[in-house]
Design a protein around this motif. Structure first.
Motif, short mmCIF file in Angstrom:
data_model
loop_
_atom_site.label_atom_id
_atom_site.label_comp_id
_atom_site.label_asym_id
_atom_site.label_seq_id
_atom_site.Cartn_x
_atom_site.Cartn_y
_atom_site.Cartn_z
N HIS A 163 0.44 -1.25 -0.24
CA HIS A 163 -0.30 0.13 -0.34
C HIS A 163 0.83 1.18 0.01
CE1 HIS A 163 -3.90 -1.47 0.46
NE2 HIS A 163 -3.63 -2.69 1.29
N GLY A 164 0.05 2.63 -0.92
CA GLY A 164 1.28 3.62 -1.12
C GLY A 164 0.71 4.50 -0.97
N PHE A 165 0.83 5.94 -0.58
CA PHE A 165 0.33 6.95 -0.74
C PHE A 165 1.23 8.30 -1.23
CE2 PHE A 165 1.80 7.76 3.01
CZ PHE A 165 2.83 8.61 3.53
N SER A 166 0.40 9.64 -2.00
CA SER A 166 1.58 11.08 -2.23
C SER A 166 1.03 11.74 -0.95
CB SER A 166 1.08 11.14 -3.65
OG SER A 166 2.05 9.81 -4.94
N ALA A 167 2.11 13.01 -1.53
CA ALA A 167 1.60 14.37 -0.45
C ALA A 167 0.84 15.03 -1.11
CB ALA A 167 3.46 14.59 0.21
N ASP A 168 0.10 15.82 -0.59
CA ASP A 168 -1.10 16.18 -0.95
C ASP A 168 -0.38 17.79 -1.55
OD1 ASP A 168 -3.88 15.23 -1.05
OD2 ASP A 168 -3.45 16.56 0.98
N ALA A 169 0.75 17.95 -1.16
CA ALA A 169 1.80 19.01 -1.19
C ALA A 169 2.83 18.90 -1.98
CB ALA A 169 1.81 19.88 0.50
N GLU A 170 3.03 17.98 -3.05
CA GLU A 170 4.11 17.12 -3.43
C GLU A 170 3.86 18.62 -4.84
OE1 GLU A 170 4.13 13.39 -6.11
OE2 GLU A 170 3.01 13.48 -4.54
N LEU A 171 5.71 18.82 -4.93
CA LEU A 171 5.85 19.27 -6.62
C LEU A 171 6.28 18.56 -7.25
CD1 LEU A 171 7.03 22.83 -4.41
CD2 LEU A 171 4.52 22.19 -5.12
N MET A 172 6.71 17.56 -6.50
CA MET A 172 7.10 16.91 -7.88
C MET A 172 6.98 15.23 -8.00
SD MET A 172 10.94 15.76 -5.77
CE MET A 172 10.98 14.10 -5.49
N GLU A 173 7.39 14.00 -8.61
CA GLU A 173 6.40 12.55 -9.25
C GLU A 173 7.22 12.20 -7.82
OE1 GLU A 173 4.61 11.88 -10.71
OE2 GLU A 173 3.69 13.50 -11.76
N SER A 174 6.47 11.38 -6.73
CA SER A 174 6.58 10.62 -5.83
C SER A 174 5.80 10.39 -4.93
CB SER A 174 7.55 11.98 -4.35
OG SER A 174 6.42 12.67 -4.09
N ALA A 175 6.51 9.55 -4.04
CA ALA A 175 5.34 8.01 -3.21
C ALA A 175 5.61 7.96 -2.77
CB ALA A 175 4.73 7.26 -4.29
N SER A 176 5.03 7.18 -1.59
CA SER A 176 5.47 6.25 0.14
C SER A 176 5.55 5.05 0.10
CB SER A 176 5.88 7.25 0.62
OG SER A 176 6.11 7.10 1.70
N LEU A 177 5.38 4.78 0.49
CA LEU A 177 4.69 3.26 1.25
C LEU A 177 4.02 2.91 2.78
CD1 LEU A 177 4.92 -0.10 -0.89
CD2 LEU A 177 6.43 -0.03 0.96
N VAL A 178 3.63 2.14 2.52
CA VAL A 178 2.97 2.62 3.56
C VAL A 178 3.51 1.39 5.14
CG1 VAL A 178 0.45 2.00 5.66
CG2 VAL A 178 0.76 2.91 3.30
N PRO A 179 3.48 1.81 6.39
CA PRO A 179 4.87 0.39 6.60
C PRO A 179 3.93 -0.60 7.10
CG PRO A 179 5.17 2.69 7.89
CD PRO A 179 4.27 3.04 6.52
N ALA A 180 4.09 -1.65 7.87
CA ALA A 180 3.18 -2.47 8.07
C ALA A 180 2.44 -2.57 9.37
CB ALA A 180 3.65 -3.97 8.30
N ASP A 181 3.25 -1.89 10.85
CA ASP A 181 2.89 -1.11 12.26
C ASP A 181 2.31 0.00 11.77
OD1 ASP A 181 5.01 0.54 11.26
OD2 ASP A 181 6.28 0.28 12.90
N VAL A 182 1.83 0.50 11.06
CA VAL A 182 0.78 1.48 10.90
C VAL A 182 -0.14 1.12 11.74
CG1 VAL A 182 -0.29 0.97 8.53
CG2 VAL A 182 -0.59 3.38 9.36
N PHE A 183 -1.28 2.33 12.58
CA PHE A 183 -2.98 2.05 12.70
C PHE A 183 -2.92 3.92 13.16
CE2 PHE A 183 -4.91 0.79 16.30
CZ PHE A 183 -5.44 -0.17 16.21
N GLY A 184 -4.13 3.67 12.39
CA GLY A 184 -5.45 4.75 12.86
C GLY A 184 -3.79 5.97 11.85
N GLU A 185 -4.15 7.08 12.29
CA GLU A 185 -3.89 8.39 11.36
C GLU A 185 -2.23 8.62 10.86
OE1 GLU A 185 -5.97 9.90 9.07
OE2 GLU A 185 -7.56 8.70 9.28
N GLN A 186 -1.92 8.51 11.84
CA GLN A 186 -0.19 9.04 11.91
C GLN A 186 0.17 7.36 11.11
OE1 GLN A 186 0.43 11.45 13.02
NE2 GLN A 186 -1.61 12.21 13.08
N ILE A 187 0.72 8.25 10.28
CA ILE A 187 2.12 7.11 9.79
C ILE A 187 2.94 6.98 9.92
CG2 ILE A 187 2.35 6.24 7.31
CD1 ILE A 187 -0.67 6.80 6.21
#
Length: 396
Positions: free
Chosen positions: A125-149
């Motif tokens: 699973h992954g996402f992009s930041a709203d404010a990004e100004l360049m092509e980019s992405a991030s992976l969601v780690p397995a231990d994420v829980f709730g809103e904080q990543i």
């Protein structure tokens, strides 16, 4: 000085190349991040390609990875209530520990590997930041829980390594969604970063499964009831199907063009995402080549030193349009106008006792024909030659 573009003229054993792989199929927060079936299959395919002699040819000791472990894979569905309290991996910390092995020595000092390539591969699973100004992405780690990543921002780490010029080439592949995340920021790069004067020479190929705010897909494309991600499967398929150049290489732009031509042939239904986003190095930097994922055969050719100057020929096969080679005293210049391996030079060896200079091509297993350019009178036209790679030296 240091040569950053060594792969433009050769595909030697990639002894100094490294790879960092992250594949996550199960998440602590199952509600927000449902289980995925494809990442571990994608990891196996990509790892197999990385270690193959016809692939990345990366030594296994240089491949550092974290994946969803078997205890998490084997969790029943629905899960036990106490599963949420397990120590879920891969986490961001597990990733950075793995990355350390590719960029630092055992004393924590950064290691510069000029002439080498770093592969960074992320699937889950992954996402992009709203404010990004360049092509980019991030992976969601397995231990994420709730809103904080506390995420694994692949692009951010790639940029840090590029600025330090620890490798001459970086290949970033993010086979994940790029849905927008409202926090608007990626987590920081935990490694120190300094600006190297060589940073502008580092070539980066960035590959994203989907455009910004897009959703990546996994499907059973192999008929084995084993879903795979469309990006990983298609990327490796392209390396198998694209005809390589006469050195057995496939150029970065050729992959992008091939996927553009075939994406909606391969996935004609209206549920398929757009073609993956591929960003090749700018014109001022060296191109990134891959070894063809097809079996190749080395074939040695020779030419008399006295004939090398201004000697020309064309090589073709039933499935290959003509490629023209023009000889000079120390090299052969190959080109096919408009094609992705125009302007390719191959060095000639020093003359041997027989007065012949040699060069080697890496070719597919098929019958080839050589036609010689007409030479000035009174030299009579030379008959065409045919050969199949893997035989004796071909004397021109």
């Amino acid at each position: 000085g240091v040569q950053f573009n060594w792969r433009e003229t050769s595909l030697t054993v990639a002894a100094q190349d490294h790879a960092v792989l992250v594949a996550i199929s199960k998440y602590r927060d199952q509600t927000r991040y449902p289980d995925l079936d494809g990442p571990l299959n994608d990891f196996k395919s990509f790892y197999s390609w990385l270690t193959s002699e016809n692939g990345g040819d990366v030594p296994t000791a240089n491949i550092h990875y974290v994946t969803t472990d078997k205890p998490f894979v084997d969790l029943p569905d629905p899960r036990p209530d106490d599963a949420v309290y397990l120590t879920w991996e891969p986490s961001k910390r597990a990733f950075t520990t793995s990355l350390e092995k590719a960029i630092q020595d055992n004393r924590g000092n950064y290691v510069t590997r000029r002439g080498a390539r770093l592969y960074m591969y992320f699937v889950g699973h992954g996402f992009s930041a709203d404010a990004e100004l360049m092509e980019s992405a991030s992976l969601v780690p397995a231990d994420v829980f709730g809103e904080q990543i506390d995420d694994i921002p692949g692009t951010v780490y790639m940029e840090g390594i590029r600025k330090m010029a620890l490798y001459s080439e970086i290949v970033l592949i993010m086979d994940c969604c790029r849905t927008l995340h409202r926090t608007g920021n990626y987590s920081r790069n935990v490694f120190g970063s300094y600006a190297s004067g060589q940073a502008g020479k580092v070539s980066v190929l960035s590959v994203y499964a989907v455009p910004k705010d897009g959703s990546a897909q996994e499907r059973d494309l192999t008929g084995t009831n084993q879903p795979v991600g469309l990006l990983t499967y298609s990327f490796l398929r392209a390396l198998k199907e694209i005809r390589p150049d006469v050195l057995g290489r496939v150029l970065d732009t050729a992959i992008d063009q091939y996927l553009a031509m075939n994406w909606f042939k391969w996935y004609p239904d209206n549920k398929a995402p757009p073609k993956p986003m591929i960003y090749v190095p700018p014109a001022a930097q060296s191109r990134i080549y891959f070894r063809s994922f097809r079996p190749l055969i080395e074939q040695v050719f020779s030419v008399l030193q006295t004939r090398a100057e201004d000697f020309a020929l064309e090589i073709r096969s039933p499935n290959l349009s003509p490629i023209r080679g023009t000889f000079s005293a120390d090299k052969v210049h190959w080109e096919r106008p408009g094609d992705y391996y125009s302007l390719l030079d191959i060095e000639l060896s020093e003359p041997g006792p027989d007065g012949r200079q040699t060069f080697t091509l890496n070719l597919l297993s098929e019958t080839y024909e050589i036609e010689f350019a007409q030479e000035p009178a009174p030299v009579p036209p030379r008959p065409r030659l045919t050969f199949t790679p893997g035989g004796a030296r071909v004397d021109l």
